[in-house]
Enzyme design. Structure first.
Site, PDB file in Angstrom:
ATOM      1  N   ASP A  50      17.068 -15.653 -13.737  1.00  0.00           N
ATOM      2  CA  ASP A  50      17.913 -16.789 -14.147  1.00  0.00           C
ATOM      3  C   ASP A  50      18.868 -17.232 -13.048  1.00  0.00           C
ATOM      4  O   ASP A  50      19.079 -18.433 -12.833  1.00  0.00           O
ATOM      5  CB  ASP A  50      18.719 -16.431 -15.409  1.00  0.00           C
ATOM      6  N   GLY A  94      18.327 -21.194 -19.664  1.00  0.00           N
ATOM      7  CA  GLY A  94      19.140 -22.149 -20.435  1.00  0.00           C
ATOM      8  C   GLY A  94      20.473 -22.401 -19.761  1.00  0.00           C
ATOM      9  O   GLY A  94      21.002 -23.519 -19.785  1.00  0.00           O
ATOM     10  N   ARG A 126      12.154 -25.845 -25.552  1.00  0.00           N
ATOM     11  CA  ARG A 126      13.526 -25.540 -26.006  1.00  0.00           C
ATOM     12  C   ARG A 126      14.335 -26.847 -26.057  1.00  0.00           C
ATOM     13  O   ARG A 126      14.436 -27.563 -25.074  1.00  0.00           O
ATOM     14  CB  ARG A 126      14.179 -24.510 -25.073  1.00  0.00           C
ATOM     15  N   SER A 171      22.899 -25.198 -30.127  1.00  0.00           N
ATOM     16  CA  SER A 171      23.248 -24.390 -28.954  1.00  0.00           C
ATOM     17  C   SER A 171      24.639 -24.726 -28.461  1.00  0.00           C
ATOM     18  O   SER A 171      24.982 -25.900 -28.274  1.00  0.00           O
ATOM     19  CB  SER A 171      22.239 -24.648 -27.832  1.00  0.00           C
ATOM     20  N   GLN A 173      25.468 -24.053 -25.566  1.00  0.00           N
ATOM     21  CA  GLN A 173      25.289 -24.407 -24.153  1.00  0.00           C
ATOM     22  C   GLN A 173      25.464 -25.911 -23.943  1.00  0.00           C
ATOM     23  O   GLN A 173      25.868 -26.344 -22.870  1.00  0.00           O
ATOM     24  CB  GLN A 173      23.911 -23.966 -23.659  1.00  0.00           C
ATOM     25  N   GLU A 344      14.169 -17.639 -25.879  1.00  0.00           N
ATOM     26  CA  GLU A 344      13.034 -17.324 -24.999  1.00  0.00           C
ATOM     27  C   GLU A 344      11.703 -17.383 -25.737  1.00  0.00           C
ATOM     28  O   GLU A 344      10.649 -17.658 -25.177  1.00  0.00           O
ATOM     29  CB  GLU A 344      13.237 -15.949 -24.369  1.00  0.00           C
ATOM     30  N   ARG A 389      14.836  -9.753 -23.818  1.00  0.00           N
ATOM     31  CA  ARG A 389      15.535  -8.961 -24.853  1.00  0.00           C
ATOM     32  C   ARG A 389      14.558  -8.261 -25.789  1.00  0.00           C
ATOM     33  O   ARG A 389      14.859  -7.193 -26.322  1.00  0.00           O
ATOM     34  CB  ARG A 389      16.513  -9.836 -25.650  1.00  0.00           C
TER      35      ARG A 389
HETATM   36  O1  LIG Z   1      26.395 -20.140 -22.662  1.00  0.00           O
HETATM   37  C1  LIG Z   1      25.757 -19.101 -22.456  1.00  0.00           C
HETATM   38  O2  LIG Z   1      25.890 -18.436 -21.408  1.00  0.00           O
HETATM   39  C2  LIG Z   1      24.828 -18.605 -23.489  1.00  0.00           C
HETATM   40  C3  LIG Z   1      24.925 -19.058 -24.790  1.00  0.00           C
HETATM   41  C4  LIG Z   1      24.063 -18.571 -25.870  1.00  0.00           C
HETATM   42  O3  LIG Z   1      23.123 -19.578 -26.191  1.00  0.00           O
HETATM   43  P1  LIG Z   1      23.278 -20.554 -27.473  1.00  0.00           P
HETATM   44  O4  LIG Z   1      24.583 -21.234 -27.393  1.00  0.00           O
HETATM   45  O5  LIG Z   1      22.114 -21.479 -27.301  1.00  0.00           O
HETATM   46  O6  LIG Z   1      23.177 -19.684 -28.694  1.00  0.00           O
HETATM   47  C5  LIG Z   1      23.297 -17.301 -25.481  1.00  0.00           C
HETATM   48  O7  LIG Z   1      22.281 -17.034 -26.397  1.00  0.00           O
HETATM   49  C6  LIG Z   1      22.726 -17.428 -24.096  1.00  0.00           C
HETATM   50  O8  LIG Z   1      22.025 -16.259 -23.714  1.00  0.00           O
HETATM   51  C7  LIG Z   1      23.818 -17.613 -23.081  1.00  0.00           C
HETATM   52  C1  LIG Z   2      19.072 -16.994 -24.925  1.00  0.00           C
HETATM   53  C2  LIG Z   2      19.086 -16.429 -23.738  1.00  0.00           C
HETATM   54  O1  LIG Z   2      18.933 -17.084 -22.556  1.00  0.00           O
HETATM   55  P1  LIG Z   2      19.228 -18.575 -22.070  1.00  0.00           P
HETATM   56  O2  LIG Z   2      20.412 -18.467 -21.165  1.00  0.00           O
HETATM   57  O3  LIG Z   2      18.004 -18.981 -21.335  1.00  0.00           O
HETATM   58  O4  LIG Z   2      19.516 -19.422 -23.264  1.00  0.00           O
HETATM   59  C3  LIG Z   2      19.255 -14.954 -23.609  1.00  0.00           C
HETATM   60  O5  LIG Z   2      19.506 -14.486 -22.481  1.00  0.00           O
HETATM   61  O6  LIG Z   2      19.151 -14.232 -24.598  1.00  0.00           O
END
Ligand SMILES: O=C(O)C1=C[C@@H](OP(=O)(O)O)[C@@H](O)[C@H](O)C1
Ligand SMILES: C=C(OP(=O)(O)O)C(=O)O
Length: 429
Positions: A50, A94, A126, A171, A173, A344, A389
């Site tokens: 990543d 992500g 995704r 999400s 994110q 994932e 995971r």
């Molecule tokens: O902002 C981040 O670093 C993350 C937020 C989470 O995702 P979601 O917000 O999509 O649940 C988590 O699952 C991911 O591994 C990392």
């Molecule tokens: C959801 C995950 O990854 P991503 O940052 O690609 O969303 C994870 O690491 O569990």
């Protein structure tokens, strides 16, 4: 032929383990450092799939990196990319795809060619629609190149400051991405969150790190932020990446099953990551936990207590509860994790399917998993669905009388490349 690792039955787990740097902090730190006008030296940066995807993307945008044994110096240009490459490949990260969609929308210039963001096959399944909708409402010029709502996509200039609204139910994110991008716009913005916001602690992590990089975000309410425009990311000089709290969950679980003590170095009681709360979960499941400044020590008695909880705040660490449930005194329910399905892999389906191979009775709900403890263990070859995971969680089945075989263990390179060698070092028969 599928590459696999066979783990013989283990009874003990003890010793000291130093966590890899946090993926979530590392990818935010790389991007924020690249947005600074002066260099930033990152310590304890995670080296994994990543973070490599994020680095390669930034490199293609003209950012330079200098590595020595312990640090990485990042030199960016405050978002004035020097050589905007036209295509960036982000694998299945992500934490690279979502922030870059927003940041590149904010920094795109009229004279530059559109930038294409793409990923691996799973990344193209995704969703990013809520994020793209929010950006398009404010003028962003984003075109889907495949299926609408999903990468790959192409980004050109057009985003304007103003009133942003984002659906936060799929999400967090998307929200983190906007929080990182909006300060770069030429005027002030507000960001209003709609829907039931998932994975909240990751938003707090973003806000904390923005403050560390000199960016001001005013929280008007838990659903609304005011973000001044024309802000400049300020180099903190040096920046320390904490150990990965989600990765810590596997060692906490192994310590509970293998009695410990295991000293987990790299996160402590002041960690800024939400997944540190897994230490409380493992305590409820029967472990004893001692916090130090930069480590957490976990021991168990071999007895695992079943639990029934809402895990919306910590969806990544929550996966670790599922294999632990196989050893518990009563059934366990992991609730409110609907967005496991868009990570994932479809993690609700994958987890239920593979737990059943070991002999478990599992109920897979729309947004929950109910797992009964196993009475008669069956040896199984566990498929991991290219999900780091899944591979790391199922290593815990080695504490059964049958041991376990894990297919494609190398997929853990997404966040923890040496996980299985560390597992063999710490966990014994
Ligand atoms: O902002 C981040 O670093 C993350 C937020 C989470 O995702 P979601 O917000 O999509 O649940 C988590 O699952 C991911 O591994 C990392
Ligand atoms: C959801 C995950 O990854 P991503 O940052 O690609 O969303 C994870 O690491 O569990």
């Amino acid at each position: 032929m599928v590459n696999s690792i066979h783990l013989e039955p283990r009874q003990h787990c003890r010793g000291s383990v130093t966590l890899p740097g946090s993926k979530s902090i590392a990818n935010r730190a790389l991007l924020m450092a690249a947005l600074c006008q002066t260099p930033v030296t990152l310590h304890n940066l995670l080296v994994s799939d990543d973070t490599s995807r994020m680095r390669e993307a930034l490199l293609a945008l003209g950012v330079s990196f200098k590595d020595d044994e312990l640090t990485t110096q990042v030199e960016g240009f405050g978002g004035h990319w020097r050589q905007a490459s036209s295509e960036l490949y982000l694998g299945n990260a992500g934490t690279a795809m979502r922030p870059l969609i927003a940041v590149l929308s904010a920094t795109a210039k009229e004279e530059q060619a559109p930038i294409v963001l793409k990923g691996d096959a799973r990344m193209h399944e995704r969703p990013v629609q809520h994020l793209v909708d929010a950006l398009q409402m404010q003028g962003a010029s984003i075109d889907y190149l495949g299926e609408p709502g999903f990468p790959p996509l192409s980004i050109s200039q057009g985003l304007a400051p103003g009133k942003f609204e984002i659906d936060g139910s799929v999400s967090s994110q998307f929200i983190s991405a906007l929080l990182m991008a909006l300060p770069l716009l030429p005027g002030n913005s507000t960001l209003t969150l709609k829907g039931e916001v998932v994975s909240r602690p990751y938003i707090n992590l973003t806000l904390q790190m923005l403050a560390d990089f000199g960016i001001l975000v005013k929280e008007l309410s838990p659903q609304c932020y005011a973000i001044a425009g024309k802000q400049v990311y300020q180099s903190p000089g040096e920046y320390w990446v904490e150990g990965d709290a989600s990765a810590a969950s596997y060692w906490m679980a192994a310590a509970l099953l293998g009695r410990g003590p295991v000293e987990i170095i790299g996160i402590g009681e002041k960690s800024i990551q939400g997944d540190k709360r897994f230490a409380e979960v493992i305590e409820q499941m029967g472990a004893s936990v001692a916090y130090q400044n930069n480590s957490i020590t976990v021991s168990g008695t071999g007895i695992v207590k079943g639990i029934d909880q809402d895990f919306n705040d910590i969806p990544d660490a929550a996966m670790t509860v599922a294999p632990l449930a196989l050893f518990a005194d009563k059934p366990t329910t992991i609730r409110n994790v609907a967005n496991w399905r868009v990570k994932e892999t479809d993690r609700l389906y994958a987890m239920a399917t593979e737990l059943r191979k070991l002999g478990a009775i599992v109920e897979e709900g729309r947004d929950y998993l109910r797992v009964e403890p196993i009475k008669n263990w069956q040896h199984a070859c566990i498929d991991t669905y290219d999900d780091h995971r899944m591979a790391m969680c199922f290593s815990l089945a080695a504490f059964s009388p049958t041991g376990v075989t894990i297919n494609d263990p190398d997929c853990c390179a997404k966040t923890y490349p040496n996980y299985f060698s560390e597992f063999s070092r710490l966990c014994h028969s």
